[in-house]
Enzyme design. Structure first.
Site, PDB file in Angstrom:
ATOM      1  N   ASP A   1       0.814  -1.208   0.000  1.00 51.51           N
ATOM      2  CA  ASP A   1       0.000   0.000   0.000  1.00 51.51           C
ATOM      3  C   ASP A   1       0.850   1.261   0.000  1.00 51.51           C
ATOM      4  O   ASP A   1       0.540   2.226  -0.680  1.00 51.51           O
ATOM      5  CB  ASP A   1      -0.975   0.012   1.191  1.00 51.51           C
TER       6      ASP A   1
ATOM      7  N   ASP B   1       7.396   4.194   2.785  1.00 51.94           N
ATOM      8  CA  ASP B   1       7.799   5.414   3.482  1.00 51.94           C
ATOM      9  C   ASP B   1       9.323   5.398   3.618  1.00 51.94           C
ATOM     10  O   ASP B   1      10.029   5.788   2.695  1.00 51.94           O
ATOM     11  CB  ASP B   1       7.086   5.462   4.840  1.00 51.94           C
TER      12      ASP B   1
ATOM     13  N   ARG C   1      -8.970   2.064   8.564  1.00 54.82           N
ATOM     14  CA  ARG C   1      -8.667   1.241   7.388  1.00 54.82           C
ATOM     15  C   ARG C   1      -9.886   1.138   6.472  1.00 54.82           C
ATOM     16  O   ARG C   1      -9.774   0.972   5.268  1.00 54.82           O
ATOM     17  CB  ARG C   1      -8.283  -0.181   7.813  1.00 54.82           C
TER      18      ARG C   1
HETATM   19  C1  PRP Z   1       2.937   0.166   6.838  1.00 49.69           C
HETATM   20  C2  PRP Z   1       2.648  -0.028   5.358  1.00 49.69           C
HETATM   21  C3  PRP Z   1       3.931  -0.615   4.836  1.00 49.69           C
HETATM   22  C4  PRP Z   1       4.988  -0.031   5.751  1.00 49.69           C
HETATM   23  C5  PRP Z   1       5.749   1.036   5.012  1.00 49.69           C
HETATM   24  O1  PRP Z   1       2.673  -1.044   7.489  1.00 49.69           O
HETATM   25  O2  PRP Z   1       1.555  -0.870   5.147  1.00 49.69           O
HETATM   26  O3  PRP Z   1       3.939  -2.035   4.934  1.00 49.69           O
HETATM   27  O4  PRP Z   1       4.314   0.507   6.890  1.00 49.69           O
HETATM   28  O5  PRP Z   1       6.618   1.716   5.857  1.00 49.69           O
HETATM   29  P1  PRP Z   1       8.197   1.828   5.645  1.00 49.69           P
HETATM   30  O6  PRP Z   1       8.467   2.053   4.172  1.00 49.69           O
HETATM   31  O7  PRP Z   1       8.545   3.058   6.468  1.00 49.69           O
HETATM   32  O8  PRP Z   1       8.843   0.580   6.171  1.00 49.69           O
HETATM   33  P2  PRP Z   1       2.446  -1.167   9.070  1.00 49.69           P
HETATM   34  O9  PRP Z   1       3.696  -1.639   9.718  1.00 49.69           O
HETATM   35  O10 PRP Z   1       1.853   0.103   9.594  1.00 49.69           O
HETATM   36  O11 PRP Z   1       1.403  -2.361   9.158  1.00 49.69           O
HETATM   37  P3  PRP Z   1      -0.085  -2.469   8.540  1.00 49.69           P
HETATM   38  O12 PRP Z   1       0.058  -2.624   7.032  1.00 49.69           O
HETATM   39  O13 PRP Z   1      -0.642  -3.701   9.175  1.00 49.69           O
HETATM   40  O14 PRP Z   1      -0.842  -1.221   8.917  1.00 49.69           O
END
Ligand code: PRP
Length: 188
Positions: free
Chosen positions: A108, A111, A173
């Site tokens: 999704d 970052d 979500r």
């Molecule tokens: C979020 C998102 C990505 C990740 C990106 O997941 O869905 O997988 O962070 O961040 P990064 O590039 O800084 O590593 P999260 O850990 O919040 O879990 P979720 O998808 O269950 O909300």
């Protein structure tokens, strides 16, 4: 607890904009893997809706993949915080073997890039026939590791974005659009 209307500052991408983006991304991905049997690996929980919509958009293509299968894994880097811990944890692995398969990681948002770098290393080390990456939202402002992305959707603003699978402390979500949260929510 604030209602959705009170919690949302503004809509960043509407349902229609998301749907058009997913269709455009499916067309791009379909060209890359035309005629191939692909395994979409959705990254839970955030990519839940994106993976489902992308799979159906790929299916509507005339010259897309010959076969589409889906699997999921779950990672967590943020926990219940809105800041990355810098540590990626594999909460659930894929059920299928990826060896010799044409694998597409479906994320999704990227970052700082640590989650994607971890997943590309994990799945790439299992000898897939090909490994591609498809990301709906790019947040390039705080990237700490360079990650290759084959198909990219939209650039997100440098703000905390929720909806269409993305959460804040497991809330929001379910919103069908992508939105910026009010600053006051972080003080709740
Ligand atoms: C979020 C998102 C990505 C990740 C990106 O997941 O869905 O997988 O962070 O961040 P990064 O590039 O800084 O590593 P999260 O850990 O919040 O879990 P979720 O998808 O269950 O909300």
């Amino acid at each position: 607890m604030l209602s959705y209307d009170e919690a949302i500052e503004s809509v960043v991408f509407t349902e229609l904009e998301i749907a058009a983006t997913v269709d455009r991304m499916a067309a791009e991905l379909g060209r890359l893997c035309a005629g191939e049997a692909v395994l979409l690996v959705g990254v839970l929980k955030g990519a839940l809706f994106f993976t489902a919509d992308l799979a159906r958009a790929l299916t509507r293509l005339e010259d897309g993949p010959s076969e589409i299968r889906m699997d999921f894994l779950a990672v967590s880097s943020y926990g219940n915080s809105n800041r990355t811990s810098g540590e990626v944890r594999l909460l659930k692995d894929v059920a299928e073997s990826v060896e010799g398969r044409n694998v597409v990681i479906v994320e999704d948002i990227v970052d700082n890039g640590l989650t994607l770098a971890y997943l590309q290393g994990l799945l790439g080390g299992r000898h897939p026939a090909s490994l591609r990456t498809c990301v709906l939202l790019d947040k390039p402002f705080h990237r700490t590791v360079d990650v290759p992305i084959d198909v990219l959707g939209l650039e997100a603003p440098d703000a905390f974005i929720v909806g269409y699978g993305l959460d804040y402390q497991e809330r929001f979500r379910n919103l069908p659009y992508l939105a910026k949260l009010q600053a006051s929510i972080f003080a709740e």
